[in-house]
Design a protein around this motif. Structure first.
Motif, mmCIF file in Angstrom:
data_model
loop_
_atom_site.group_PDB
_atom_site.id
_atom_site.type_symbol
_atom_site.label_atom_id
_atom_site.label_comp_id
_atom_site.label_asym_id
_atom_site.label_seq_id
_atom_site.Cartn_x
_atom_site.Cartn_y
_atom_site.Cartn_z
ATOM 1 N N ASP A 48 70.337 0.363 -170.840
ATOM 2 C CA ASP A 48 71.600 0.858 -171.391
ATOM 3 C C ASP A 48 72.677 0.871 -170.311
ATOM 4 O O ASP A 48 72.396 1.137 -169.145
ATOM 5 N N GLY A 49 73.893 0.506 -170.724
ATOM 6 C CA GLY A 49 75.011 0.565 -169.778
ATOM 7 C C GLY A 49 75.026 -0.584 -168.784
ATOM 8 O O GLY A 49 75.436 -0.411 -167.630
ATOM 9 N N ALA A 50 74.621 -1.791 -169.233
ATOM 10 C CA ALA A 50 74.657 -2.962 -168.338
ATOM 11 C C ALA A 50 76.100 -3.258 -167.933
ATOM 12 O O ALA A 50 77.035 -3.009 -168.699
ATOM 13 N N ILE A 51 76.260 -3.783 -166.711
ATOM 14 C CA ILE A 51 77.617 -4.107 -166.259
ATOM 15 C C ILE A 51 77.747 -5.568 -165.832
ATOM 16 O O ILE A 51 78.821 -6.011 -165.463
ATOM 17 N N ILE A 69 66.524 -9.157 -165.292
ATOM 18 C CA ILE A 69 66.869 -8.085 -164.342
ATOM 19 C C ILE A 69 68.325 -7.732 -164.600
ATOM 20 O O ILE A 69 69.222 -8.562 -164.452
ATOM 21 N N VAL A 70 68.532 -6.499 -165.066
ATOM 22 C CA VAL A 70 69.856 -6.089 -165.541
ATOM 23 C C VAL A 70 70.457 -5.050 -164.597
ATOM 24 O O VAL A 70 69.806 -4.049 -164.276
ATOM 25 N N LYS A 71 71.706 -5.291 -164.175
ATOM 26 C CA LYS A 71 72.383 -4.313 -163.311
ATOM 27 C C LYS A 71 73.113 -3.304 -164.191
ATOM 28 O O LYS A 71 73.835 -3.671 -165.121
ATOM 29 N N LYS A 72 72.911 -2.023 -163.883
ATOM 30 C CA LYS A 72 73.598 -0.965 -164.633
ATOM 31 C C LYS A 72 74.008 0.148 -163.671
ATOM 32 O O LYS A 72 73.527 0.187 -162.539
ATOM 33 N N THR A 73 74.893 0.997 -164.119
ATOM 34 C CA THR A 73 75.262 2.128 -163.263
ATOM 35 C C THR A 73 74.241 3.248 -163.465
ATOM 36 O O THR A 73 73.602 3.342 -164.508
ATOM 37 N N ALA A 74 74.106 4.088 -162.435
ATOM 38 C CA ALA A 74 73.158 5.197 -162.524
ATOM 39 C C ALA A 74 73.765 6.420 -161.847
ATOM 40 O O ALA A 74 74.741 6.295 -161.108
ATOM 41 N N PHE A 75 73.170 7.577 -162.096
ATOM 42 C CA PHE A 75 73.614 8.839 -161.498
ATOM 43 C C PHE A 75 75.127 9.007 -161.633
ATOM 44 O O PHE A 75 75.840 9.109 -160.626
ATOM 45 N N ASN A 107 84.463 -2.743 -171.145
ATOM 46 C CA ASN A 107 85.366 -3.120 -170.049
ATOM 47 C C ASN A 107 84.660 -3.679 -168.829
ATOM 48 O O ASN A 107 85.224 -3.659 -167.737
ATOM 49 N N SER A 108 83.409 -4.126 -168.984
ATOM 50 C CA SER A 108 82.752 -4.665 -167.796
ATOM 51 C C SER A 108 82.455 -6.159 -167.918
ATOM 52 O O SER A 108 81.906 -6.750 -167.004
ATOM 53 N N TYR A 109 82.812 -6.765 -169.060
ATOM 54 C CA TYR A 109 82.596 -8.213 -169.201
ATOM 55 C C TYR A 109 83.817 -8.813 -169.882
ATOM 56 O O TYR A 109 84.362 -8.223 -170.817
ATOM 57 N N LYS A 110 84.209 -9.993 -169.392
ATOM 58 C CA LYS A 110 85.431 -10.623 -169.922
ATOM 59 C C LYS A 110 85.226 -11.194 -171.322
ATOM 60 O O LYS A 110 84.173 -11.727 -171.627
ATOM 61 N N VAL A 111 86.272 -11.106 -172.138
ATOM 62 C CA VAL A 111 86.234 -11.760 -173.447
ATOM 63 C C VAL A 111 86.390 -13.262 -173.212
ATOM 64 O O VAL A 111 87.284 -13.689 -172.492
ATOM 65 N N VAL A 112 85.488 -14.055 -173.805
ATOM 66 C CA VAL A 112 85.578 -15.513 -173.651
ATOM 67 C C VAL A 112 85.745 -16.115 -175.045
ATOM 68 O O VAL A 112 84.939 -15.867 -175.931
#
Ligand code: FAD
Length: 321
Positions: A117-120, A131-137, A159-164
């Motif tokens: 959850d919360g992939a960036i 392997i998915v990068k996400k924010t934590a804490f 707001n973390s991925y561009k619209v294509v």
């Protein structure tokens, strides 16, 4: 093997965060060399559904069931999981929105899937592994989530991925779901919109203010600046605790976490608990009369000055544009 993206609507329309999530899902589908299907639940015009093709969805499943007009976590999760099985989709993508936060784990259970959850960022793939990068804490750290199971559910931080834009109109198909009565144990009777203003979690621009504003009577200039910029308004916790502003505007560790393109912080010290909810904003502008205010350490632009002088000047400058 394919990718299914859940596209939630807001009163029959898709917001920018949904075009981001479709573009993101399309990029994953390309990594997997497979197709992308979207699923929409509720009343949405067919032109809106077809338009999702522009962002990469080849097909849109439209669930028009009357019982599903309002959001029901359990029932929506059942429908999405059922569609994933029928479409042989082993990756389900959705927005990490308020409803996405409730849906992702439920879909995960139904599909026996790993959940990130919360992939960036786009996942890195290694065979069948993601392997998915996400924010934590509360945004203070990043986590790399390894997803080893066959089925995967990924929710994307708005707001973390561009619209294509890359495709043409999507094919729309009706999808009939087989919900059980147990899916409707908790239902939403009515949704009352608190405000007509720009919604804070989706806002690209946010004007936020803190205790430096001295009292609720001084928020006129904050609202004026926000209106001129088309921005949402936010505040620090003590401000909402004191009832100067509604709790729905409180951002931070114990409030909403946001990642707008621009965050203007006025008279906010920049305590760690506040930063936890706003530090992933793309550009941070800080206005504070204390040059030692901790917020300046994370600011892209800073103005050392009295908010009651600086903000009216900003309003004049924006009006003159
Ligand atoms: P203050 O710390 O009082 O800062 C006011 C700032 O305004 C000062 O920097 C001052 O220099 C400046 N100022 C004063 N007058 C002017 C002027 N005329 N012009 C310009 N600048 C001026 N806080 C959150 O915001 N969100 C959270 O989610 C949150 N969660 C918390 C959770 C926990 C468990 C705890 C313990 C605290 C939490 N807090 C949270 C509170 C946090 O620690 C700070 O107390 C709070 O963020 C401070 O709010 P503030 O910056 O508005 O006020």
């Amino acid at each position: 093997m394919s990718v299914l993206v859940y596209v939630e609507n807001a009163e029959g329309k898709f917001k920018k965060s949904i075009f981001e999530v479709v573009s993101y899902a399309k990029a994953i589908a390309k990594q997997m060399n497979t197709g992308l299907t979207a699923i929409s639940i509720g009343d949405v015009a067919s032109s809106e559904l077809e338009n999702l093709g522009k962002y990469g969805a080849e097909k849109v499943l439209n669930v028009g069931n009357d019982k599903l007009k309002s959001f029901v976590n359990q029932a929506y999760a059942s429908v999405i999981a059922e569609a994933a099985k029928k479409e042989s989709a082993n990756v389900v993508v959705l927005s990490n929105s308020f409803s996405g936060k409730g849906l992702a784990p439920r879909i995960g259970v139904k599909l026996e899937a790993a959940v990130a959850d919360g992939a960036i960022e786009l996942p890195k793939t290694d065979g069948g592994k993601f392997i998915v990068k996400k924010t934590a804490f509360s945004n203070k750290a990043f986590a790399m989530v390894e997803m080893d199971s066959e089925n995967k559910v990924i929710s994307l931080t708005p707001n973390s991925y561009k619209v294509v834009e890359e495709g043409s109109a999507a094919k729309v198909e009706e999808f009939t779901s087989e919900n059980k009565d147990s899916d409707f144990k908790v239902i939403i009777k009515e949704i009352v919109r608190a405000t007509d203003k720009v919604s804070l979690p989706d806002a690209e621009l946010v004007v936020s203010a803190g205790r430096g504003l001295k009292g609720p009577e001084n928020w006129g200039m904050i609202e004026e600046l926000a209106n001129l910029l088309g921005a949402a308004t936010a505040c620090s916790k003590p401000v909402s605790d004191a009832d100067w502003r509604p709790h729905s505007e409180h951002v931070g560790q114990t409030g909403i976490a946001i990642s707008p393109n621009l965050y203007i912080a006025i008279g906010i010290s920049g305590a760690i608990q506040h930063l936890a909810g706003v530090s992933s904003s793309k550009i941070i502008v800080v206005i504070n009369k204390d040059p030692e205010a901790p917020f300046f350490k994370v600011a892209d632009y800073g103005i050392v000055g009295d908010a009651f002088e600086v903000v009216p000047k900003m309003i004049e400058a924006v009006k003159a544009l």
